[in-house]
Design a protein around this motif. Sequence first.
Motif, PDB file in Angstrom:
ATOM      1  N   MET A  72       0.836  -1.196   0.000  1.00  0.00           N
ATOM      2  CA  MET A  72       0.000   0.000   0.000  1.00  0.00           C
ATOM      3  C   MET A  72       0.874   1.250   0.000  1.00  0.00           C
ATOM      4  SD  MET A  72      -2.925  -1.097   2.772  1.00  0.00           S
ATOM      5  CE  MET A  72      -3.966   0.309   2.448  1.00  0.00           C
ATOM      6  N   SER A  73       0.425   2.265  -0.734  1.00  0.00           N
ATOM      7  CA  SER A  73       1.132   3.537  -0.781  1.00  0.00           C
ATOM      8  C   SER A  73       0.935   4.273   0.537  1.00  0.00           C
ATOM      9  CB  SER A  73       0.604   4.385  -1.939  1.00  0.00           C
ATOM     10  OG  SER A  73       1.224   5.650  -1.953  1.00  0.00           O
ATOM     11  N   ARG A  74       2.022   4.729   1.134  1.00  0.00           N
ATOM     12  CA  ARG A  74       1.963   5.433   2.419  1.00  0.00           C
ATOM     13  C   ARG A  74       1.883   6.928   2.146  1.00  0.00           C
ATOM     14  NH1 ARG A  74       5.570   6.127   7.232  1.00  0.00           N
ATOM     15  NH2 ARG A  74       4.255   5.658   9.033  1.00  0.00           N
ATOM     16  N   VAL A  75       0.761   7.531   2.546  1.00  0.00           N
ATOM     17  CA  VAL A  75       0.488   8.930   2.241  1.00  0.00           C
ATOM     18  C   VAL A  75       0.476   9.747   3.524  1.00  0.00           C
ATOM     19  CG1 VAL A  75      -1.128  10.554   1.182  1.00  0.00           C
ATOM     20  CG2 VAL A  75      -0.945   8.210   0.301  1.00  0.00           C
ATOM     21  N   LEU A  76       1.231  10.840   3.546  1.00  0.00           N
ATOM     22  CA  LEU A  76       1.214  11.767   4.677  1.00  0.00           C
ATOM     23  C   LEU A  76       0.441  13.022   4.292  1.00  0.00           C
ATOM     24  CD1 LEU A  76       2.104  12.735   7.502  1.00  0.00           C
ATOM     25  CD2 LEU A  76       4.132  13.731   6.394  1.00  0.00           C
ATOM     26  N   ILE A  77      -0.529  13.376   5.110  1.00  0.00           N
ATOM     27  CA  ILE A  77      -1.242  14.646   4.971  1.00  0.00           C
ATOM     28  C   ILE A  77      -0.814  15.525   6.134  1.00  0.00           C
ATOM     29  CG2 ILE A  77      -3.501  15.777   4.959  1.00  0.00           C
ATOM     30  CD1 ILE A  77      -4.654  13.164   3.825  1.00  0.00           C
ATOM     31  N   VAL A  78      -0.241  16.673   5.823  1.00  0.00           N
ATOM     32  CA  VAL A  78       0.231  17.589   6.860  1.00  0.00           C
ATOM     33  C   VAL A  78      -0.840  18.641   7.103  1.00  0.00           C
ATOM     34  CG1 VAL A  78       2.056  19.159   7.580  1.00  0.00           C
ATOM     35  CG2 VAL A  78       2.604  17.207   6.107  1.00  0.00           C
ATOM     36  N   GLY A  79      -1.456  18.569   8.272  1.00  0.00           N
ATOM     37  CA  GLY A  79      -2.518  19.498   8.636  1.00  0.00           C
ATOM     38  C   GLY A  79      -3.826  18.770   8.891  1.00  0.00           C
ATOM     39  N   ALA A  80      -4.319  18.840  10.129  1.00  0.00           N
ATOM     40  CA  ALA A  80      -5.572  18.181  10.490  1.00  0.00           C
ATOM     41  C   ALA A  80      -6.705  19.194  10.573  1.00  0.00           C
ATOM     42  CB  ALA A  80      -5.427  17.449  11.827  1.00  0.00           C
ATOM     43  N   GLY A  81      -6.746  20.077   9.565  1.00  0.00           N
ATOM     44  CA  GLY A  81      -7.853  21.015   9.450  1.00  0.00           C
ATOM     45  C   GLY A  81      -8.884  20.475   8.472  1.00  0.00           C
ATOM     46  N   LEU A  82      -9.713  21.367   7.942  1.00  0.00           N
ATOM     47  CA  LEU A  82     -10.801  20.920   7.072  1.00  0.00           C
ATOM     48  C   LEU A  82     -10.271  20.316   5.765  1.00  0.00           C
ATOM     49  CD1 LEU A  82     -13.760  20.573   6.515  1.00  0.00           C
ATOM     50  CD2 LEU A  82     -13.862  22.953   5.725  1.00  0.00           C
ATOM     51  N   THR A  83      -9.331  20.996   5.099  1.00  0.00           N
ATOM     52  CA  THR A  83      -8.807  20.450   3.843  1.00  0.00           C
ATOM     53  C   THR A  83      -8.118  19.114   4.075  1.00  0.00           C
ATOM     54  OG1 THR A  83      -8.485  22.685   2.952  1.00  0.00           O
ATOM     55  CG2 THR A  83      -7.357  20.889   1.839  1.00  0.00           C
ATOM     56  N   ALA A 142      12.353   7.240  -4.447  1.00  0.00           N
ATOM     57  CA  ALA A 142      10.925   7.239  -4.766  1.00  0.00           C
ATOM     58  C   ALA A 142      10.053   7.568  -3.561  1.00  0.00           C
ATOM     59  CB  ALA A 142      10.520   5.875  -5.320  1.00  0.00           C
ATOM     60  N   SER A 143      10.645   8.167  -2.536  1.00  0.00           N
ATOM     61  CA  SER A 143       9.866   8.506  -1.344  1.00  0.00           C
ATOM     62  C   SER A 143      10.328   9.833  -0.756  1.00  0.00           C
ATOM     63  CB  SER A 143       9.981   7.387  -0.298  1.00  0.00           C
ATOM     64  OG  SER A 143      11.314   7.265   0.146  1.00  0.00           O
ATOM     65  N   TRP A 144       9.595  10.291   0.248  1.00  0.00           N
ATOM     66  CA  TRP A 144       9.924  11.522   0.959  1.00  0.00           C
ATOM     67  C   TRP A 144      10.321  11.186   2.395  1.00  0.00           C
ATOM     68  CZ3 TRP A 144      10.644  15.951  -1.430  1.00  0.00           C
ATOM     69  CH2 TRP A 144      10.001  16.176  -2.655  1.00  0.00           C
ATOM     70  N   GLU A 145      11.411  11.767   2.834  1.00  0.00           N
ATOM     71  CA  GLU A 145      11.788  11.677   4.241  1.00  0.00           C
ATOM     72  C   GLU A 145      11.315  12.968   4.903  1.00  0.00           C
ATOM     73  OE1 GLU A 145      15.680   9.985   5.656  1.00  0.00           O
ATOM     74  OE2 GLU A 145      15.972  12.092   6.237  1.00  0.00           O
ATOM     75  N   VAL A 146      10.412  12.831   5.846  1.00  0.00           N
ATOM     76  CA  VAL A 146       9.776  14.002   6.468  1.00  0.00           C
ATOM     77  C   VAL A 146      10.338  14.184   7.872  1.00  0.00           C
ATOM     78  CG1 VAL A 146       7.604  15.101   7.080  1.00  0.00           C
ATOM     79  CG2 VAL A 146       7.691  13.526   5.124  1.00  0.00           C
ATOM     80  N   HIS A 147      10.902  15.346   8.114  1.00  0.00           N
ATOM     81  CA  HIS A 147      11.477  15.675   9.413  1.00  0.00           C
ATOM     82  C   HIS A 147      10.483  16.500  10.226  1.00  0.00           C
ATOM     83  CE1 HIS A 147      15.989  15.012   8.342  1.00  0.00           C
ATOM     84  NE2 HIS A 147      15.205  14.221   7.626  1.00  0.00           N
ATOM     85  N   SER A 155      12.457  11.168  12.045  1.00  0.00           N
ATOM     86  CA  SER A 155      11.871  11.387  10.721  1.00  0.00           C
ATOM     87  C   SER A 155      11.229  10.088  10.241  1.00  0.00           C
ATOM     88  CB  SER A 155      12.934  11.847   9.735  1.00  0.00           C
ATOM     89  OG  SER A 155      13.944  10.854   9.596  1.00  0.00           O
ATOM     90  N   GLU A 156      10.329  10.206   9.269  1.00  0.00           N
ATOM     91  CA  GLU A 156       9.666   9.038   8.691  1.00  0.00           C
ATOM     92  C   GLU A 156       9.590   9.197   7.184  1.00  0.00           C
ATOM     93  OE1 GLU A 156       6.076   7.539  10.471  1.00  0.00           O
ATOM     94  OE2 GLU A 156       6.490   8.556  12.371  1.00  0.00           O
ATOM     95  N   ARG A 157       9.413   8.067   6.489  1.00  0.00           N
ATOM     96  CA  ARG A 157       9.340   8.081   5.027  1.00  0.00           C
ATOM     97  C   ARG A 157       7.926   7.804   4.546  1.00  0.00           C
ATOM     98  NH1 ARG A 157      14.712   6.068   1.851  1.00  0.00           N
ATOM     99  NH2 ARG A 157      16.255   7.187   3.122  1.00  0.00           N
ATOM    100  N   PHE A 158       7.560   8.511   3.476  1.00  0.00           N
ATOM    101  CA  PHE A 158       6.234   8.367   2.884  1.00  0.00           C
ATOM    102  C   PHE A 158       6.368   8.366   1.361  1.00  0.00           C
ATOM    103  CE2 PHE A 158       5.689  10.319   7.021  1.00  0.00           C
ATOM    104  CZ  PHE A 158       4.617   9.617   7.561  1.00  0.00           C
ATOM    105  N   ASP A 159       5.413   7.705   0.707  1.00  0.00           N
ATOM    106  CA  ASP A 159       5.423   7.641  -0.751  1.00  0.00           C
ATOM    107  C   ASP A 159       4.868   8.913  -1.379  1.00  0.00           C
ATOM    108  OD1 ASP A 159       6.314   4.806  -1.055  1.00  0.00           O
ATOM    109  OD2 ASP A 159       4.483   4.452   0.082  1.00  0.00           O
ATOM    110  N   SER A 160       3.958   9.588  -0.665  1.00  0.00           N
ATOM    111  CA  SER A 160       3.355  10.838  -1.151  1.00  0.00           C
ATOM    112  C   SER A 160       3.134  11.763   0.024  1.00  0.00           C
ATOM    113  CB  SER A 160       2.013  10.568  -1.851  1.00  0.00           C
ATOM    114  OG  SER A 160       2.148   9.644  -2.903  1.00  0.00           O
TER     115      SER A 160
END
Length: 351
Positions: free
Chosen positions: A1-12, A140-145, A151-156
């Motif tokens: 499964m593709s691991r997706v990070l969404i930054v921001g727990a607001g409405l969008t 092919a991934s993002w390392e998010v600090h 830090s963690e890695r995500f595909d999107s």
Amino acid sequence: MSRVLIVGAGLTGSLCACLLRRNMDNKVHIVVWDKARGSGGRMCTSRPPDSQCQSADIGAQYITATHEYAQSHHSLYTELVSAGVLRPLDCVVEGLRHQEGSQNYVAPLGMSSVVKHFLCESGADLFLEHHVTGLYRRGASWEVHRKHGASERFDSVILTMPVPQILQLQGDLPQLLSVQQREQLEAVMYSSRFALALFFPPGVDIKVPWAVRYYNNQGDNSECICYATVEHRKRGTEGHAPLGPTLVVHSSAPFGLQHLEEEKEEVEPVVLREVYRLLPNLPQPISIKCHKWRYSQVLTSVADCPGHMTVLERPLLVCSGDAFSHSNFDGCVESAVSVLAAFKAGSQLAT
């Protein structure tokens, strides 16, 4: 499964998570990070200092659906009303410039309940107090600090925070933005404002004839305050448990701009004096909370980027939010829908 990070727990962010789950259920593992201690973003609901007091919507107050959006986003409005998250606004409102054909909705449990509904529907893993500081491309991934923690890695990665905060991120993002994209983002402008919540004990009567009042439309000559509401009247919960009332006031945009660089502790007494000038018979509260919205409503949105901006297609990095549409519920819906389309297109490219 593709691991997706969404930054921001607001409405969008919550809408992006929900739409991804409903459209790509078995293809994505959704994670949501937010730097705050609670979800909601600018639709947050502040807890009272005492369980006997009404909570306070210190950001967005209610949702206005134009006739066109009520039709195009009908399924979402129907879902929220059916679930009891929204109900029609039915109270005394003074000074509102009503748009013909529009419908106003209020959240009986507070505006953050709208965000929480979509987060719950998404099944996303929500992590609060996760402050993102940088994005680094690793193949092919993002390392998010983040500010604290590993830090963690995500595909999107989908960024939904205010644009100035996106521009402050470290790592590879600054180099990936084209000159045009950077200019588009730097041209975004927000209004700023202060919100003041006054909590009163049970049995107190706030003796005003309205539930919501717009002072800037009433000729009250207040350069400081533009809006006030008595929470339980606005939400239509007067007949429920006898909680102490809460009064919420918002400063005007010019006042927010004038005091932009001041701390909220310095501005609170100024706003409070104006409250008592306008409402001299108001009782003394048992607690006061002041919140500074550095980025409130969008004044100038991102040009020529309806809904989102794709910074990189593989691995996918998308910027989104009301700055790419407009600052209301339907603007966030439009942004989330466009992100879903970009995500689907990116998935097709990957295959």
